[in-house]
Design a protein around this motif. Structure first.
Motif, PDB file in Angstrom:
ATOM      1  N   TYR A 107       0.833  -1.214   0.000  1.00 55.50           N
ATOM      2  CA  TYR A 107       0.000   0.000   0.000  1.00 55.50           C
ATOM      3  C   TYR A 107       0.862   1.258   0.000  1.00 55.50           C
ATOM      4  N   SER A 159       6.966   1.647  11.279  1.00 57.56           N
ATOM      5  CA  SER A 159       6.388   1.931  12.600  1.00 57.56           C
ATOM      6  C   SER A 159       7.340   1.699  13.770  1.00 57.56           C
ATOM      7  N   TYR A 162       0.465  -4.461  16.609  1.00 61.65           N
ATOM      8  CA  TYR A 162      -0.863  -4.273  16.031  1.00 61.65           C
ATOM      9  C   TYR A 162      -1.881  -5.102  16.823  1.00 61.65           C
TER      10      TYR A 162
HETATM   11  N1  GLU Z   1       3.957   4.450   7.551  1.00 54.24           N
HETATM   12  C1  GLU Z   1       3.090   3.344   7.819  1.00 54.24           C
HETATM   13  C2  GLU Z   1       1.641   3.793   7.889  1.00 54.24           C
HETATM   14  O1  GLU Z   1       1.353   4.810   8.445  1.00 54.24           O
HETATM   15  C3  GLU Z   1       3.525   2.684   9.080  1.00 54.24           C
HETATM   16  C4  GLU Z   1       2.732   1.454   9.361  1.00 54.24           C
HETATM   17  C5  GLU Z   1       3.476   0.412  10.146  1.00 54.24           C
HETATM   18  O2  GLU Z   1       4.668   0.171   9.961  1.00 54.24           O
HETATM   19  O3  GLU Z   1       2.813  -0.185  10.976  1.00 54.24           O
HETATM   20  O4  GLU Z   1       0.774   3.175   7.381  1.00 54.24           O
END
Ligand code: GLU
Length: 308
Positions: free
Chosen positions: A30, A67, A244
């Protein structure tokens, strides 16, 4: 009392055992620039508090830490603003995907924690208000804790995300409507995308995370970056919110505080003992590195050292 693990031997065994595991999952696409990364890259590096360093794979290759960098921005915001930051962001796991909008609406614009996107955007807003030259000051802070002045933003990755970061845009607008974002939305998004674009090797990442292993002090010169209470709290947040909506599974299988990123990196620590970084770009359905999780599971099983 357990004997000190033979890290060198254990890392060799992990290298051999991982060869027999077929990596499942997909590279994050994405963010268009991330989709270009070779899915078969792999690197693993451990740094012990007594100065032992072992690793294998693509050790000197920089990758997008994404992240994982949220831990560094949280550390700087906490250092500069103290406990006030918790008025604007919580410390509870979200149980939702990292870019979910649902709780922000239901919980009046206060993100569950600083390691999901909404929380990291609020932390970015706090830093943007606090720092005189936000992008430069943040990068210098990351360089200081990594003890390496070669750490850079990847401008291509930051710009690539800027073009497709619609959910982050939605999140920040929603939080602004609740009064939890002060500065210009485009400035904060730009700052946040730069933060996520920081690149490091696994060697650099495991070294940077020694700060959290070493209770808030730099191992190189004993300088206190944050107090031991702050380090303890950041470690607690990494443990409950760093993976997450798979934080419970990571705790169950690996048992270390840590943080993953959609670039396929994971950094984790065992307080007072070691820090470890792993990189494998193929992600499982929750957005965590498939092989990275397997590697860390082997590490805590073989060293018999997890926080539990
Ligand atoms: N730059 C990514 C975002 O905002 C970081 C997401 C991630 O690494 O969890 O979607």
């Amino acid at each position: 009392m357990l004997d000190k693990p033979d890290y060198k031997q254990i890392i060799k065994e992990i290298e051999v055992e991982l060869k027999s595991i077929v990596s499942e999952g997909k590279v994050a696409n994405y963010i268009p620039e991330l989709a270009k990364v070779d899915p078969n890259k792999f690197a693993f590096h451990i740094s012990s508090i007594d100065g032992e360093n072992y690793g294998f794979g693509d050790l000197d290759e920089k990758f997008s830490i994404q992240s994982i960098a949220k831990v560094f921005s949280l550390t700087l915001a906490y250092k500069l603003n103290g406990e006030d930051i918790w008025k604007r962001v919580g410390v509870e796991p979200s149980g939702n995907p990292f870019n979910s909008l649902i709780q922000i609406e239901q919980e009046n614009g206060i993100p569950r924690n600083p390691l999901i996107n909404s929380g990291a955007l609020v932390i970015s807003d706090i830093l943007y208000d606090t720092l005189s030259n936000p992008k430069v000051d943040l990068l210098n802070f990351i360089r200081e804790i990594t003890d390496n002045h070669d750490i850079e933003y990847n401008i291509k990755v930051a710009n690539s995300e800027k073009k497709t970061g619609f959910r982050n845009s939605a999140l920040i607008n929603l939080m602004r409507s609740f009064g939890n974002i002060n500065s210009d939305i485009n400035d904060i998004l730009d700052f946040y995308f730069h933060l996520c674009s920081v690149e490091m090797t696994v060697k650099e990442l495991s070294k940077a995370f020694l700060l959290y292993t070493n209770h808030g002090k730099l191992l190189t010169n004993d300088k206190e970056i944050i107090t031991s209470t702050m380090a303890k709290r950041i470690n607690a947040i990494m443990h409950s919110c760093g993976f997450y909506d798979e934080a419970g599974e990571f705790s169950f299988k690996v048992g270390l505080p840590g943080k993953s990123g959609v670039g396929g990196g994971i950094a984790a620590i065992y307080p007072g003992k070691y820090s470890v970084a792993v990189w494998s770009p193929k992600l499982n359905s929750k957005g965590n590195s498939y092989l990275g999780m397997k590697a860390l599971q082997l590490l805590t099983a073989k060293t018999k050292r997890s926080i539990f």
